[in-house]
Design an enzyme around this catalytic site. Structure first.
Site, mmCIF file in Angstrom:
data_model
loop_
_atom_site.group_PDB
_atom_site.id
_atom_site.type_symbol
_atom_site.label_atom_id
_atom_site.label_comp_id
_atom_site.label_asym_id
_atom_site.label_seq_id
_atom_site.Cartn_x
_atom_site.Cartn_y
_atom_site.Cartn_z
ATOM 1 N N ASP A 61 19.747 19.083 63.305
ATOM 2 C CA ASP A 61 19.765 19.575 64.685
ATOM 3 C C ASP A 61 19.325 18.414 65.571
ATOM 4 O O ASP A 61 18.176 17.961 65.487
ATOM 5 C CB ASP A 61 18.808 20.775 64.822
ATOM 6 C CG ASP A 61 18.840 21.366 66.222
ATOM 7 O OD1 ASP A 61 19.244 20.658 67.180
ATOM 8 O OD2 ASP A 61 18.450 22.544 66.359
ATOM 9 N N TYR A 152 27.353 22.557 82.070
ATOM 10 C CA TYR A 152 28.134 21.592 81.281
ATOM 11 C C TYR A 152 28.551 20.389 82.134
ATOM 12 O O TYR A 152 28.276 19.239 81.773
ATOM 13 C CB TYR A 152 29.333 22.299 80.633
ATOM 14 C CG TYR A 152 30.259 21.380 79.878
ATOM 15 C CD1 TYR A 152 29.942 20.938 78.592
ATOM 16 C CD2 TYR A 152 31.453 20.941 80.449
ATOM 17 C CE1 TYR A 152 30.797 20.079 77.901
ATOM 18 C CE2 TYR A 152 32.309 20.089 79.766
ATOM 19 C CZ TYR A 152 31.977 19.663 78.501
ATOM 20 O OH TYR A 152 32.821 18.812 77.824
ATOM 21 N N LYS A 156 27.401 16.477 81.747
ATOM 22 C CA LYS A 156 28.370 15.403 81.471
ATOM 23 C C LYS A 156 28.274 14.300 82.531
ATOM 24 O O LYS A 156 28.442 13.120 82.224
ATOM 25 C CB LYS A 156 29.787 15.991 81.391
ATOM 26 C CG LYS A 156 29.987 16.869 80.158
ATOM 27 C CD LYS A 156 30.114 16.021 78.904
ATOM 28 C CE LYS A 156 29.643 16.684 77.658
ATOM 29 N NZ LYS A 156 29.775 15.865 76.449
HETATM 30 N N1 LIG Z 1 37.583 19.884 73.977
HETATM 31 C C1 LIG Z 1 37.925 19.219 75.067
HETATM 32 O O1 LIG Z 1 39.007 19.418 75.654
HETATM 33 C C2 LIG Z 1 36.976 18.187 75.643
HETATM 34 C C3 LIG Z 1 37.288 17.631 76.883
HETATM 35 C C4 LIG Z 1 36.436 16.660 77.405
HETATM 36 C C5 LIG Z 1 35.308 16.274 76.704
HETATM 37 N N2 LIG Z 1 35.024 16.848 75.506
HETATM 38 C C6 LIG Z 1 33.833 16.401 74.806
HETATM 39 O O2 LIG Z 1 34.171 16.118 73.453
HETATM 40 C C7 LIG Z 1 33.076 16.478 72.598
HETATM 41 C C8 LIG Z 1 33.538 17.474 71.551
HETATM 42 O O3 LIG Z 1 34.013 18.641 72.215
HETATM 43 P P1 LIG Z 1 34.526 19.905 71.380
HETATM 44 O O4 LIG Z 1 35.321 20.737 72.322
HETATM 45 O O5 LIG Z 1 35.157 19.462 70.115
HETATM 46 O O6 LIG Z 1 33.152 20.656 71.106
HETATM 47 P P2 LIG Z 1 32.753 21.707 69.913
HETATM 48 O O7 LIG Z 1 31.869 22.733 70.533
HETATM 49 O O8 LIG Z 1 33.989 22.171 69.209
HETATM 50 O O9 LIG Z 1 31.943 20.805 68.904
HETATM 51 C C9 LIG Z 1 30.632 20.411 69.139
HETATM 52 C C10 LIG Z 1 29.996 20.094 67.802
HETATM 53 O O10 LIG Z 1 28.616 19.790 68.056
HETATM 54 C C11 LIG Z 1 27.827 20.473 67.092
HETATM 55 N N3 LIG Z 1 26.496 20.726 67.651
HETATM 56 C C12 LIG Z 1 26.194 21.541 68.698
HETATM 57 N N4 LIG Z 1 24.855 21.562 68.887
HETATM 58 C C13 LIG Z 1 24.316 20.729 67.940
HETATM 59 C C14 LIG Z 1 22.986 20.342 67.608
HETATM 60 N N5 LIG Z 1 21.929 20.837 68.285
HETATM 61 N N6 LIG Z 1 22.796 19.482 66.587
HETATM 62 C C15 LIG Z 1 23.851 18.977 65.891
HETATM 63 N N7 LIG Z 1 25.138 19.323 66.161
HETATM 64 C C16 LIG Z 1 25.358 20.182 67.165
HETATM 65 C C17 LIG Z 1 28.589 21.774 66.824
HETATM 66 O O11 LIG Z 1 28.201 22.384 65.604
HETATM 67 C C18 LIG Z 1 30.031 21.289 66.821
HETATM 68 O O12 LIG Z 1 30.436 20.862 65.534
HETATM 69 C C19 LIG Z 1 31.987 17.022 73.512
HETATM 70 O O13 LIG Z 1 31.067 16.002 73.820
HETATM 71 C C20 LIG Z 1 32.741 17.447 74.749
HETATM 72 O O14 LIG Z 1 31.946 17.442 75.919
HETATM 73 C C21 LIG Z 1 35.830 17.807 74.966
#
Ligand SMILES: NC(=O)c1ccc[n+]([C@@H]2O[C@H](COP(=O)([O-])OP(=O)(O)OC[C@H]3O[C@@H](n4cnc5c(N)ncnc54)[C@H](O)[C@@H]3O)[C@@H](O)[C@H]2O)c1
Length: 263
Positions: A61, A152, A156
């Site tokens: 975590d 969020y 960011k």
């Molecule tokens: N999905 C998109 O379209 C998008 C767009 C812009 C930016 N992002 C960025 O890309 C990254 C991934 O996004 P995503 O949509 O795949 O997110 P997601 O929620 O699918 O994945 C996040 C991961 O972080 C892990 N996590 C959460 N809290 C945690 C903790 N306390 N300790 C350890 N692990 C932890 C979760 O278990 C998960 O595997 C993020 O930083 C997000 O801001 C995503």
């Protein structure tokens, strides 16, 4: 032929999710030893097994300083050092204008504070390796208001500034720090919400991305791999758009507005 991350070890948070797994795979294909860090043990173990080779999973975590300090020591011992850190894990906990103090604290703790703290613990290892790279995942959400979303996007936006602070102070140890701002990217949340319908997801994303589609996570991973590599040796303190042109487009989108005056 040598690859751009041959012999390097990279610590990647959030590597258990669809997006993170694609980044882990690209890092591995570029020659890196990858330490996947996540709270999702089942998915994390599966991803590490699927990628294979030297890939390892660490159930951590990232909001625990104790766990982070232990983690960097273990990864460094396992791989003979740490050359790069990719901060991808995030929390989407957000109730917009109604967000509670707990939701604010969670979003900022997971998304911002944990990046700063992991950087703090990883820095001596990166420095001992002669320098290295940190890549922080931010988002197009850092720069625009999106209805119903407060915690969020604020978190960011803070990451863009944190990246500059880290880049400035870590430069003394030859550590480069950059952020990457994806637009809509095919990911776990989109897979769930669209019921796996990528075509529909592309058509929803089409009006506000110049590329008229969501990014594939591997396309964003390409930028991350580059920033981790020595090919980016002059790049630090910068935010990299990997957003299909989302941030270049204005409110008029790609639709000619002036002809509307003549209708
Ligand atoms: N999905 C998109 O379209 C998008 C767009 C812009 C930016 N992002 C960025 O890309 C990254 C991934 O996004 P995503 O949509 O795949 O997110 P997601 O929620 O699918 O994945 C996040 C991961 O972080 C892990 N996590 C959460 N809290 C945690 C903790 N306390 N300790 C350890 N692990 C932890 C979760 O278990 C998960 O595997 C993020 O930083 C997000 O801001 C995503």
């Amino acid at each position: 032929m040598s690859k751009e991350l041959d012999g390097k070890s990279v610590l990647l948070t959030g590597g258990a999710t669809l997006f993170g797994a694609a980044v882990a795979r690209s890092l591995n294909e570029a020659g890196a030893n990858v330490a996947i860090v996540d709270i999702d043990a089942e998915a994390g173990i599966r991803v590490a097994q699927e990628i294979g080779g030297s890939t390892r999973f660490y159930l951590i975590d990232i909001t625990s300083d104790y766990a982070l300090e232990k983690l960097v020591g273990e990864v460094s011992d396992a791989f003979g050092g740490i050359n790069a850190v990719v901060n991808l894990a995030c929390s989407y906990a957000d109730s917009g204008a109604e967000s509670t103090r707990e939701e604010w604290t969670t979003a900022l703790n997971v998304n911002v504070v944990s990046m700063a703290r992991l950087g703090f613990y990883a820095r001596p290892h990166l420095a001992a390796a002669g320098g290295g790279a940190v890549v922080n995942l931010t988002s197009i959400s850092a720069n625009v208001a999106q209805t119903g979303r407060w915690t969020y996007p604020v978190s960011k936006a803070a990451i863009v500034q944190l990246t500059r602070n880290m880049a400035l102070d870590y430069a003394a140890d030859s550590i480069r720090v950059n952020s990457v701002s994806p637009g809509w990217t095919w990911s776990a949340i989109m897979n769930t919400l669209s019921n796996g319908n990528r075509e529909k997801t592309d058509s929803v994303a089409s009006p506000f991305h110049l590329t008229k589609r969501v990014a594939d996570p591997r396309e964003v991973a390409e930028v991350i791999v580059f920033l981790c590599s020595d090919r980016a040796s002059i790049v630090t303190g910068a935010d990299w758009a990997a957003d299909g042109g989302y941030s270049a487009m204005g409110p008029e989108q790609a639709v000619p507005a002036i002809p509307l005056l003549m209708e």
